[in-house]
Every structure is written in C-alpha cells, then in structure tokens.
Design a protein around this motif. Sequence first.
Motif, PDB file in Angstrom:
ATOM      1  N   HIS A 215      46.031   2.159  46.401  1.00  0.00           N
ATOM      2  CA  HIS A 215      45.778   2.233  47.877  1.00  0.00           C
ATOM      3  C   HIS A 215      44.465   2.807  48.439  1.00  0.00           C
TER       4      HIS A 215
ATOM      5  N   LYS B  49      39.805  -2.202  61.638  1.00  0.00           N
ATOM      6  CA  LYS B  49      39.071  -3.563  61.697  1.00  0.00           C
ATOM      7  C   LYS B  49      38.895  -4.240  62.842  1.00  0.00           C
TER       8      LYS B  49
ATOM      9  N   MET C 158      49.553   4.198  57.728  1.00  0.00           N
ATOM     10  CA  MET C 158      48.054   4.050  57.023  1.00  0.00           C
ATOM     11  C   MET C 158      47.563   2.418  57.010  1.00  0.00           C
ATOM     12  N   GLU C 159      48.374   1.513  56.960  1.00  0.00           N
ATOM     13  CA  GLU C 159      48.149   0.100  57.306  1.00  0.00           C
ATOM     14  C   GLU C 159      47.872  -0.170  58.723  1.00  0.00           C
ATOM     15  N   GLU C 160      48.525   0.487  59.799  1.00  0.00           N
ATOM     16  CA  GLU C 160      48.298   0.222  61.080  1.00  0.00           C
ATOM     17  C   GLU C 160      46.916   1.008  61.397  1.00  0.00           C
ATOM     18  N   LYS C 161      46.512   2.091  60.721  1.00  0.00           N
ATOM     19  CA  LYS C 161      45.351   2.675  61.049  1.00  0.00           C
ATOM     20  C   LYS C 161      44.275   1.886  60.577  1.00  0.00           C
ATOM     21  N   ARG C 162      44.383   1.237  59.357  1.00  0.00           N
ATOM     22  CA  ARG C 162      43.322   0.370  58.833  1.00  0.00           C
ATOM     23  C   ARG C 162      43.018  -0.836  59.543  1.00  0.00           C
ATOM     24  N   ALA C 163      44.271  -1.260  60.190  1.00  0.00           N
ATOM     25  CA  ALA C 163      44.110  -2.570  61.077  1.00  0.00           C
ATOM     26  C   ALA C 163      43.411  -2.315  62.395  1.00  0.00           C
TER      27      ALA C 163
ATOM     28  N   ARG D 135      52.994   4.881  54.450  1.00  0.00           N
ATOM     29  CA  ARG D 135      52.366   3.581  54.110  1.00  0.00           C
ATOM     30  C   ARG D 135      52.140   2.780  55.165  1.00  0.00           C
ATOM     31  N   GLU D 136      53.210   2.392  56.177  1.00  0.00           N
ATOM     32  CA  GLU D 136      52.910   1.729  57.209  1.00  0.00           C
ATOM     33  C   GLU D 136      51.979   2.350  58.162  1.00  0.00           C
TER      34      GLU D 136
ATOM     35  N   ASP E 278      39.392   7.314  51.786  1.00  0.00           N
ATOM     36  CA  ASP E 278      40.733   7.467  51.910  1.00  0.00           C
ATOM     37  C   ASP E 278      41.334   8.664  51.420  1.00  0.00           C
TER      38      ASP E 278
ATOM     39  N   ARG F  91      40.624   3.076  48.397  1.00  0.00           N
ATOM     40  CA  ARG F  91      39.418   2.036  48.138  1.00  0.00           C
ATOM     41  C   ARG F  91      38.186   2.634  48.347  1.00  0.00           C
TER      42      ARG F  91
END
Length: 293
Positions: free
Chosen positions: A81, A194, A186-191, A183-184, A87, A83
């Motif tokens: 995870h 973007k 983290m994914e929301e933060k990256r979305a 993890r959820e 991160d 990149r």
Amino acid sequence: MGCDGGTIPKRHELVKGPKKVEKVDKNAELAAKWKYCALSQEKLKRPIVACDLGRLYNKDAVIEYLLDKTAERPNSEAVTHIRGTRDIKELNLTDNPEWEGERRNTKGDQYEDIHCGMFICPVVGLEMNGKHRFCYLQSCGCVFSERALKEVKTEICHKCGDPFKSDDVVVINSSKEEVEKLREKMEEKRAKAKTKKSKKSKAAVETGAAPPESKDETSSTKAGSSVENGNGASSDPDVAGPSSSKSGGASKRSIQEMQDKSEVFKSLFTSHTSAKRTKDQTSNWVTHTPYHF
C-alpha cells in the motif's frame, strides 16, 4: 525392532493422532511487532517511520523497496500500500532511559528483560513494548500512549506544540479489525486527493491559463522568426525594413547594405565576406576513426 526386554509400547506411540496446533508465543509476537521492522525483519533503528496502517519500518528499508520493487523480500506484502515517501511519516520518538541496547547483556550473565521497550510515552512514561496502546500523529509524527491522549484532552501536540485533529491520530500495531478501518480511511483520503487534483485541472482548462513554460516557448519562436534567412535578409521589420505586403511593394534590403549597422553586427550573418571562401581556401572532407591512434 523394539520391544526388547519385555517393553510394552503405549497407544500414543503406535497410533498417530491429529497434529497439535502450534501456539505462537505472545512475548515473541509482541517483540516482532514493536522491536523489528515489518519489512526487513531487522531491529528497529532511527530513523523509524510508520504507514497509514500503523506499522513500523526502518526508513532505509522502505526507501530500498521504493527504488526497486521487483526484488524479492521476505515480507513484501506489508508494504504493497506504500506508493511513495508521502505515504509514510517519520516518527518523533522519546528514548527510554532504562534501555541500554546491545550493551545490556554482552556476557550473558545478566537477566535480560524482554518487555523493556526502547521508547516511552513522554507524558505518562509508559514503555512502548506492546502491552499498552500507542498512537502517532500524522501531522507532526510525535508518538504518545493512548492513555495520555484520553487523560489530557487537547488539540495541541504535547511534545512539539503543533495543532492536530482527531483524524490525524493513528494507532500503532492495532488489531486486524482496526487495520481494516484504517485501510478504508486511507482509501477515502486518497480518493479525495484525486478529486481535488481533477477539479484543479478542469478549472485550469476552463480558464485557459497557460503554464509558465509556454511563455518561454512563445518568446523563443519570436526570436527564431527574426533570424536571418538564407539570402541574408531578416523577416523582422525593424531589421530588414518594411515588407512588400504591408508597405505596398517596398523590396527587402540586405543587412550588408545597411550603413547604420556596424561590421561586427554584419559579420554575425553568413552573407558577410568573411564567411565566403574560395575553392582554394576550402578543404576536402576528412573522416577520422578511433583506429588512427
């Protein structure tokens, strides 16, 4: 084979039952999480970094992974995870005064406490050995025990004084359920990051704002258009005079015929007499190879 001298085998020696489930030693599991790097499985040493999931790594090991992701590593699943360096966060840890490191028991004749941690909480003084929950702040990287954050409720870091939010608190080496929540998050933060980038790019396209590099390109094209052509005439009206299309049939003058220009300026162009050579002055082409030495 066997049963000599009246020995009688027992049932567990003849009948093989199911294998016993191997139990993991809790002390060894805690030491592996809190004293060793999650990627290289080496002892933690400064600088120490943590990811958005709360795992501890040596900074050198993470950088080596980012430089060469194709190399085989024993525990590469723990960093899939990650990149880039954005991160991870370098931790601001507080040393434990009772920790002596490798010099503690060099001869092997002293009792070595496995639960003794290398770092402690600067507020409460709890050791960072896995028995107590610890957190770090993504804003500044300072590490505290969860008890300290609950007892002393504030929005300013206890160590460095920087402000932080509740979303900046990440639990270190948490349970599997908490790791899934992180993890959820983290994914929301990256979305969100973007979507912000896409909105900025769309706004730039709609406004038609040109990047700063385009100005240099336009200036270079203008400079290239004013360079002298093959006949010695310049396309710039300031240099070569008015053009025939705009001035109504006025012919272009050669730079060499201009009296207001100096000889140094005229020698810059190929139409100058210094650039023209006779056949006797010109030489044939000679090709050199690396074998002539």
